[in-house]
Design a protein around this motif. Structure first.
Motif, PDB file in Angstrom:
ATOM      1  N   GLU A 282       0.820  -1.204   0.000  1.00  0.00           N
ATOM      2  CA  GLU A 282       0.000   0.000   0.000  1.00  0.00           C
ATOM      3  C   GLU A 282       0.859   1.260   0.000  1.00  0.00           C
ATOM      4  OE1 GLU A 282      -4.156  -1.011   2.278  1.00  0.00           O
ATOM      5  OE2 GLU A 282      -2.388  -0.600   3.485  1.00  0.00           O
ATOM      6  N   SER A 283       0.384   2.264  -0.719  1.00  0.00           N
ATOM      7  CA  SER A 283       1.048   3.552  -0.707  1.00  0.00           C
ATOM      8  C   SER A 283       0.659   4.318   0.551  1.00  0.00           C
ATOM      9  CB  SER A 283       0.678   4.368  -1.945  1.00  0.00           C
ATOM     10  OG  SER A 283      -0.706   4.703  -1.909  1.00  0.00           O
ATOM     11  N   LEU A 284       1.289   5.461   0.759  1.00  0.00           N
ATOM     12  CA  LEU A 284       0.992   6.272   1.935  1.00  0.00           C
ATOM     13  C   LEU A 284      -0.461   6.732   1.927  1.00  0.00           C
ATOM     14  CD1 LEU A 284       1.919   7.805   4.458  1.00  0.00           C
ATOM     15  CD2 LEU A 284       2.605   9.691   2.972  1.00  0.00           C
ATOM     16  N   LEU A 285      -0.968   7.181   0.800  1.00  0.00           N
ATOM     17  CA  LEU A 285      -2.354   7.635   0.711  1.00  0.00           C
ATOM     18  C   LEU A 285      -3.332   6.489   0.947  1.00  0.00           C
ATOM     19  CD1 LEU A 285      -2.199  10.074  -2.354  1.00  0.00           C
ATOM     20  CD2 LEU A 285      -2.379  10.653   0.065  1.00  0.00           C
ATOM     21  N   GLN A 286      -2.996   5.300   0.430  1.00  0.00           N
ATOM     22  CA  GLN A 286      -3.870   4.152   0.648  1.00  0.00           C
ATOM     23  C   GLN A 286      -3.932   3.771   2.117  1.00  0.00           C
ATOM     24  OE1 GLN A 286      -1.895   1.505  -2.112  1.00  0.00           O
ATOM     25  NE2 GLN A 286      -3.600   1.628  -3.569  1.00  0.00           N
ATOM     26  N   ARG A 287      -2.806   3.825   2.817  1.00  0.00           N
ATOM     27  CA  ARG A 287      -2.798   3.504   4.242  1.00  0.00           C
ATOM     28  C   ARG A 287      -3.604   4.515   5.039  1.00  0.00           C
ATOM     29  NH1 ARG A 287       2.720   2.855   3.388  1.00  0.00           N
ATOM     30  NH2 ARG A 287       3.188   4.609   4.771  1.00  0.00           N
ATOM     31  N   LYS A 288      -3.464   5.795   4.708  1.00  0.00           N
ATOM     32  CA  LYS A 288      -4.226   6.831   5.406  1.00  0.00           C
ATOM     33  C   LYS A 288      -5.721   6.669   5.159  1.00  0.00           C
ATOM     34  CE  LYS A 288      -0.687   8.979   7.184  1.00  0.00           C
ATOM     35  NZ  LYS A 288      -0.467   8.983   8.661  1.00  0.00           N
ATOM     36  N   TYR A 289      -6.076   6.331   3.927  1.00  0.00           N
ATOM     37  CA  TYR A 289      -7.492   6.140   3.593  1.00  0.00           C
ATOM     38  C   TYR A 289      -8.072   4.959   4.373  1.00  0.00           C
ATOM     39  CZ  TYR A 289     -11.603   4.777   0.898  1.00  0.00           C
ATOM     40  OH  TYR A 289     -12.870   4.422   0.517  1.00  0.00           O
ATOM     41  N   ARG A 290      -7.323   3.855   4.465  1.00  0.00           N
ATOM     42  CA  ARG A 290      -7.808   2.685   5.179  1.00  0.00           C
ATOM     43  C   ARG A 290      -7.982   2.986   6.665  1.00  0.00           C
ATOM     44  NH1 ARG A 290      -5.001  -1.111   7.692  1.00  0.00           N
ATOM     45  NH2 ARG A 290      -3.050  -0.500   6.675  1.00  0.00           N
ATOM     46  N   LEU A 291      -7.042   3.708   7.259  1.00  0.00           N
ATOM     47  CA  LEU A 291      -7.161   4.066   8.673  1.00  0.00           C
ATOM     48  C   LEU A 291      -8.374   4.952   8.921  1.00  0.00           C
ATOM     49  CD1 LEU A 291      -3.415   4.787   9.554  1.00  0.00           C
ATOM     50  CD2 LEU A 291      -4.792   2.827  10.286  1.00  0.00           C
ATOM     51  N   LEU A 292      -8.618   5.874   7.992  1.00  0.00           N
ATOM     52  CA  LEU A 292      -9.769   6.759   8.137  1.00  0.00           C
ATOM     53  C   LEU A 292     -11.079   5.996   8.031  1.00  0.00           C
ATOM     54  CD1 LEU A 292     -10.908   9.620   8.362  1.00  0.00           C
ATOM     55  CD2 LEU A 292     -10.733   9.811   5.869  1.00  0.00           C
ATOM     56  N   VAL A 293     -11.161   5.080   7.071  1.00  0.00           N
ATOM     57  CA  VAL A 293     -12.383   4.292   6.883  1.00  0.00           C
ATOM     58  C   VAL A 293     -12.649   3.407   8.090  1.00  0.00           C
ATOM     59  CG1 VAL A 293     -13.420   2.447   5.507  1.00  0.00           C
ATOM     60  CG2 VAL A 293     -12.275   4.358   4.374  1.00  0.00           C
ATOM     61  N   ILE A 296     -14.582   5.076  10.895  1.00  0.00           N
ATOM     62  CA  ILE A 296     -15.971   5.478  10.665  1.00  0.00           C
ATOM     63  C   ILE A 296     -16.906   4.327  11.045  1.00  0.00           C
ATOM     64  CG2 ILE A 296     -17.654   6.198   8.921  1.00  0.00           C
ATOM     65  CD1 ILE A 296     -15.356   7.406   7.338  1.00  0.00           C
ATOM     66  N   PRO A 297     -17.869   4.551  11.939  1.00  0.00           N
ATOM     67  CA  PRO A 297     -18.807   3.478  12.354  1.00  0.00           C
ATOM     68  C   PRO A 297     -19.841   3.195  11.261  1.00  0.00           C
ATOM     69  CG  PRO A 297     -19.403   5.539  13.391  1.00  0.00           C
ATOM     70  CD  PRO A 297     -18.130   5.810  12.641  1.00  0.00           C
ATOM     71  N   LEU A 298     -19.434   2.478  10.234  1.00  0.00           N
ATOM     72  CA  LEU A 298     -20.302   2.248   9.085  1.00  0.00           C
ATOM     73  C   LEU A 298     -21.524   1.416   9.443  1.00  0.00           C
ATOM     74  CD1 LEU A 298     -17.591   1.550   6.337  1.00  0.00           C
ATOM     75  CD2 LEU A 298     -18.819   3.671   6.791  1.00  0.00           C
ATOM     76  N   LYS A 300     -23.182   1.318  12.254  1.00  0.00           N
ATOM     77  CA  LYS A 300     -24.175   2.129  12.942  1.00  0.00           C
ATOM     78  C   LYS A 300     -24.917   3.047  11.975  1.00  0.00           C
ATOM     79  CE  LYS A 300     -21.790   2.132  17.395  1.00  0.00           C
ATOM     80  NZ  LYS A 300     -21.197   2.970  18.474  1.00  0.00           N
ATOM     81  N   LEU A 301     -24.296   3.345  10.878  1.00  0.00           N
ATOM     82  CA  LEU A 301     -24.912   4.211   9.879  1.00  0.00           C
ATOM     83  C   LEU A 301     -25.781   3.420   8.921  1.00  0.00           C
ATOM     84  CD1 LEU A 301     -21.912   6.577   9.059  1.00  0.00           C
ATOM     85  CD2 LEU A 301     -23.880   7.073  10.513  1.00  0.00           C
ATOM     86  N   GLY A 302     -25.858   2.106   9.132  1.00  0.00           N
ATOM     87  CA  GLY A 302     -26.695   1.267   8.274  1.00  0.00           C
ATOM     88  C   GLY A 302     -26.003   0.802   7.008  1.00  0.00           C
ATOM     89  N   VAL A 303     -24.707   0.928   6.962  1.00  0.00           N
ATOM     90  CA  VAL A 303     -23.966   0.478   5.784  1.00  0.00           C
ATOM     91  C   VAL A 303     -23.555  -0.949   5.981  1.00  0.00           C
ATOM     92  CG1 VAL A 303     -21.944   0.869   4.332  1.00  0.00           C
ATOM     93  CG2 VAL A 303     -23.158   2.806   5.369  1.00  0.00           C
ATOM     94  N   LYS A 304     -23.908  -1.830   5.041  1.00  0.00           N
ATOM     95  CA  LYS A 304     -23.580  -3.231   5.133  1.00  0.00           C
ATOM     96  C   LYS A 304     -22.172  -3.460   4.654  1.00  0.00           C
ATOM     97  CE  LYS A 304     -25.121  -7.833   3.696  1.00  0.00           C
ATOM     98  NZ  LYS A 304     -26.087  -8.592   2.867  1.00  0.00           N
ATOM     99  N   ILE A 305     -21.396  -4.176   5.456  1.00  0.00           N
ATOM    100  CA  ILE A 305     -20.013  -4.489   5.120  1.00  0.00           C
ATOM    101  C   ILE A 305     -19.901  -5.924   4.708  1.00  0.00           C
ATOM    102  CG2 ILE A 305     -17.631  -4.511   5.948  1.00  0.00           C
ATOM    103  CD1 ILE A 305     -18.421  -2.406   7.985  1.00  0.00           C
TER     104      ILE A 305
END
Length: 307
Positions: A282-293, A296-298, A300-305
Motif C-alpha cells: 500500500e502507498s501512503l495515501l492508501q494507508r491513510k485512507y484505510r485508517l480513516l475508513v 468510521i462506524p459504518l 451504525k450508519l446502516g452500511v452493510k459491510i
C-alpha cells in the motif's frame, strides 16, 4: 561455436570502478596544472606529496592485513590528489602528507575500505587538518568572481582547487558519460544559488573553485551519498541548504566542505527513508485512507459491510 555460461548479473559495457576512478583523476589534472602555474612548482610538490603518501598508506595497510593490493584501481591516488588540492598554496609540505595518511587510513580503511565508509575520506582529512592545524590550513585569501576572467584564473585563490573554476568542468564529462548521477550536483547547485540570491548574498562569493569542486567531485562520491533516486534529490538540496547557512555567516569556501560533510551524516537515513516500496504494498495515501475508513462506524450508519 563456443558458448560461455556464467551466473548473472552480466556486465554489458566496459564501465568499471577502475576506469571511473582514473577518469576522475584525469578530470582533475587541468586544475592541478593551473595551480602549478599560479602557485609555482611548490604546488606540484604538495600534489605529489599527497598522492605519494596516499599510495604508500594504502599499500602498507593492505600488506599488513594480508589483503590484495588495489592501488592500481586509482582510488588511493585520487584521494591523495583531492586532499592536496584542498590545502593552501603556502601550506607546509607535511600538511598534504598528514592529510593523505589520515584520509586513507582513517577515512577509508578504518570503516572497511571502498564502499563501506560513511564519510568522504577527503572531507574527513580536511576537517581533521582544519581542526588540528588551523593556522597551516587557513588560506591567505578567499576568492571572489568579479568578472569572466576570474573563471579562468582566480587571483584571490587561497587553495589549490580555487585557482580556476573553469578548469574543473571535466566533472561535467563524468555526468555526460553517466559515471556519476546528475541529480545530486544539479539540485545542490540550484539550491545553493537560489537560496543565496534570496538572502542577498553575492553570486561571486558563492561560485568559486571550491564550490564547483564540491558540486562535481565531492558531493557525487558514491559510498557517502544516497543511492535512491529521490534520496539523491533530497541529499543535493540538503547540501545546498547547509552550504548557504554556513556560507552566509562565514564564507562559502569552507561552507562547501562542511556542508557536504554534514550531509554525509544523514545520507544513510535519507536512503532508508526513500527506499521504493515492494510490489503490491500500500502507498501512503492508501494507508491513510484505510485508517480513516476503519474509524468510521459504518455499521451504525446502516452500511452493510461484506466479508
Amino acid at each position: 561455436m563456443t558458448l560461455t555460461i556464467s551466473a548473472p548479473p552480466h556486465i554489458k559495457q566496459d564501465t568499471t570502478f577502475r576506469k571511473i576512478t582514473w577518469i576522475k583523476f584525469l578530470a582533475l589534472l587541468p586544475v592541478s596544472l593551473v595551480s602549478v602555474y599560479f602557485f609555482g612548482l611548490y604546488a606540484l610538490a604538495l600534489i605529489l606529496a599527497g598522492i605519494g603518501m596516499a599510495v604508500v598508506t594504502e599499500v602498507v595497510i593492505q600488506k599488513a592485513f594480508k589483503k590484495e593490493v588495489t592501488v592500481a584501481n586509482g582510488h588511493a591516488p585520487l584521494i591523495g590528489l583531492m586532499v592536496a588540492l584542498l590545502v593552501p598554496g603556502e601550506a607546509p609540505i607535511w600538511v598534504p602528507i598528514v592529510g593523505a595518511l589520515f584520509a586513507v587510513a582513517i577515512g577509508k580503511h578504518a570503516f572497511g575500505g571502498i564502499g563501506s565508509y560513511i564519510f568522504n575520506p577527503v572531507l574527513v582529512a580536511w576537517v581533521f587538518l582544519q581542526l588540528a592545524y588551523w593556522s597551516a590550513m587557513y588560506p591567505v585569501s578567499f576568492p571572489e568572481l568579479g568578472g569572466i576572467s576570474d573563471l579562468f584564473l582566480e587571483n584571490g585563490a587561497g587553495m589549490l582547487v580555487g585557482v580556476s573554476p573553469i578548469a574543473l568542468v571535466g566533472g561535467l564529462y563524468l555526468i555526460l558519460k553517466r559515471y556519476v548521477e546528475w541529480k545530486v550536483p544539479l539540485f545542490y547547485a540550484l539550491t545553493t544559488l537560489v537560496l543565496a540570491l534570496l538572502i542577498g548574498d553575492k553570486i561571486g562569493h558563492v561560485v568559486t573553485g571550491a564550490f564547483v569542486f564540491g558540486v562535481l567531485f565531492l558531493a557525487t562520491d558514491s559510498p557517502s551519498s544516497p543511492v535512491t533516486k529521490n534520496g539523491r534529490i533530497i541529499y543535493g538540496i540538503l547540501c545546498g541548504l547547509l552550504t548557504v547557512i554556513y556560507g552566509h555567516f562565514a564564507n562559502y569556501v569552507f561552507a562547501v566542505f562542511y556542508g557536504i560533510f554534514l550531509a554525509n551524516c544523514v545520507a544513510a537515513f535519507i536512503d532508508n527513508s526513500t527506499l521504493p516500496r515492494s510490489f503490491g504494498e500500500e502507498s501512503l495515501l492508501q494507508r491513510k485512507y484505510r485508517l480513516l475508513v476503519n474509524k468510521i462506524p459504518l455499521e451504525k450508519l446502516g452500511v452493510k459491510i461484506d466479508d
